[in-house]
Scaffold this active site. Structure first.
Site, PDB file in Angstrom:
ATOM      1  N   GLU A  15      10.620   5.370   7.147  1.00 50.48           N
ATOM      2  CA  GLU A  15      10.544   4.513   7.754  1.00 50.48           C
ATOM      3  C   GLU A  15      11.956   4.027   8.442  1.00 50.48           C
ATOM      4  OE1 GLU A  15       8.454   1.809   4.892  1.00 50.48           O
ATOM      5  OE2 GLU A  15       8.877   3.346   4.407  1.00 50.48           O
ATOM      6  N   SER A 165       5.071   2.153   5.241  1.00 46.71           N
ATOM      7  CA  SER A 165       4.081   2.328   6.245  1.00 46.71           C
ATOM      8  C   SER A 165       2.958   3.233   6.686  1.00 46.71           C
ATOM      9  CB  SER A 165       5.596   2.734   6.922  1.00 46.71           C
ATOM     10  OG  SER A 165       6.485   1.437   7.333  1.00 46.71           O
ATOM     11  N   GLU A 287      -0.839  -2.769  -3.731  1.00 48.38           N
ATOM     12  CA  GLU A 287       0.572  -2.123  -3.814  1.00 48.38           C
ATOM     13  C   GLU A 287       1.601  -3.407  -3.439  1.00 48.38           C
ATOM     14  OE1 GLU A 287       2.527   0.386  -0.933  1.00 48.38           O
ATOM     15  OE2 GLU A 287       1.092  -1.250   0.842  1.00 48.38           O
ATOM     16  N   ASN A 289       5.565  -4.346  -1.586  1.00 42.89           N
ATOM     17  CA  ASN A 289       6.236  -4.528  -1.148  1.00 42.89           C
ATOM     18  C   ASN A 289       7.318  -5.394  -1.127  1.00 42.89           C
ATOM     19  OD1 ASN A 289       5.022  -2.028   0.918  1.00 42.89           O
ATOM     20  ND2 ASN A 289       3.553  -4.032   1.007  1.00 42.89           N
ATOM     21  N   SER A 298       5.690  -8.014  12.316  1.00 43.22           N
ATOM     22  CA  SER A 298       5.737  -7.944  10.592  1.00 43.22           C
ATOM     23  C   SER A 298       5.107  -9.414  10.374  1.00 43.22           C
ATOM     24  CB  SER A 298       6.720  -7.772  10.229  1.00 43.22           C
ATOM     25  OG  SER A 298       7.250  -6.914  10.815  1.00 43.22           O
TER      26      SER A 298
END
Length: 327
Positions: A15, A165, A287, A289, A298
């Site tokens: 990433e 990612s 998940e 992040n 984003s």
């Protein structure tokens, strides 16, 4: 007096290119009247300060300072924009805690826990936060394909346990494709998680500390043009990211409460972005992040904008929150 802010970017994982973009966006949007911003590239082969003329100056790892021909630079705060290791797995957080330097992301334990998908979901389960049926493999384990399929069914997702990612992820429809997907995941990490396919609406929920309060940002619905929300969908425009999400008020309230519960029970700080899939009205967590993407495309910056928070305000708030921490 202006505050010296080191924006760390890059990292040791697949990433790193995305992280360099995120870090540049932070640099571009920080208020230069309040902050002296410094771009620090953290790469396997070097740690360097990259100045406005693209000249590189080595970082002294003993105290995280930089000496240039004209000045010696020490930092009041570190803005963490590293996706993946060592910025999202707790290593940099522990390093800065040892040095006594404030930094914008969560503490080292929370970073390490959330970076490990398997451990995160296990820790949150007692709080009633649901996740897909799963099967774990470590590098070197015997691969029992029939046992895996019996546990999670088909189709299923094969994922690197500690990667972001969508690197190392595959959607598997047939038993014959399972071995190749496992090999792909092991190329990213020595641990993998295989999860049952959940058929429902995917949403992303940003939670941040903002002006001293835990704030849940407007929810984003993910509609991928591809088979799932993969790298191309995230970074190459192969998806629709709809904010606010087209979900019912009941669903929005439910997932907002769960995302906030996870953030607070884990004693998080800084930014987080959690992914969920609704099965009927029940959100299942995929998940969390802790160093989400901060590019102009984003999701978290889009959510902040929908909440009336500019990118400059978002980044500035993170720095003030870090500086006000007592430990």
């Amino acid at each position: 007096m202006k505050i010296n802010v080191a924006i760390i970017m890059g990292g040791y994982s697949s990433e790193y290119k995305i992280s360099l973009i995120s870090g540049q966006v932070v640099y571009d949007h920080l208020n230069k009247e309040k902050f002296n911003a410094f771009k620090i590239h953290i790469l396997k082969e070097k740690w360097v300060y990259v100045d406005e003329n693209d000249r590189e100056h080595p970082v002294n790892k003993d105290d995280f300072s930089v000496d240039t021909p004209t000045e010696s630079i020490k930092f009041d705060c570190v803005f963490n924009a590293i996706h993946g290791s060592p910025g999202e797995d707790g290593l940099m957080q522990a390093y800065f805690e040892l040095l006594g330097i404030k930094q914008t992301s969560c503490d080292y334990y929370q970073a390490s826990l959330t970076f490990n998908k398997r451990d995160l979901l296990s820790v949150l389960k007692p709080y009633g936060i649901k996740s897909a049926a799963s099967y774990y493999l470590n590098l070197g384990d015997e691969i029992r394909e029939d046992e895996i399929i019996a546990a999670v069914g088909l189709p299923c997702f094969v994922k690197a346990n500690k990667a972001g990612s969508s690197f190392g992820i595959s959607k598997v429809y047939e038993k014959e494709a399972l071995a190749k997907a496992i090999e792909k995941a092991f190329a990213e990490d020595n641990e993998i998680i295989i999860e049952a396919f959940l058929n429902g609406t995917e949403v992303s929920v940003g939670v941040i500390k903002y002006q001293g309060q835990t704030k849940v940002l407007p929810i984003t619905e993910i509609v991928s043009e591809n088979d799932f929300f993969d790298y191309a969908a995230k970074y190459e425009g192969k998806s629709q990211e709809i904010t606010p999400a087209r979900i019912s008020d009941q669903q929005a309230l439910r997932v907002t409460n769960i995302a906030k519960l996870a953030y607070e029970r884990l004693k998080m700080r800084g930014f987080s972005r959690s992914e969920f899939i609704f099965v009927e009205d029940e959100p299942y967590m995929l998940e969390m992040n802790t160093t989400p993407g901060l590019t102009t495309e984003s999701i978290l910056p889009q959510q902040a904008q929908a909440a009336g928070i500019s990118m400059s305000e978002l980044f500035e708030s993170a720095i003030w929150e870090a500086l006000e921490q007592n430990n």
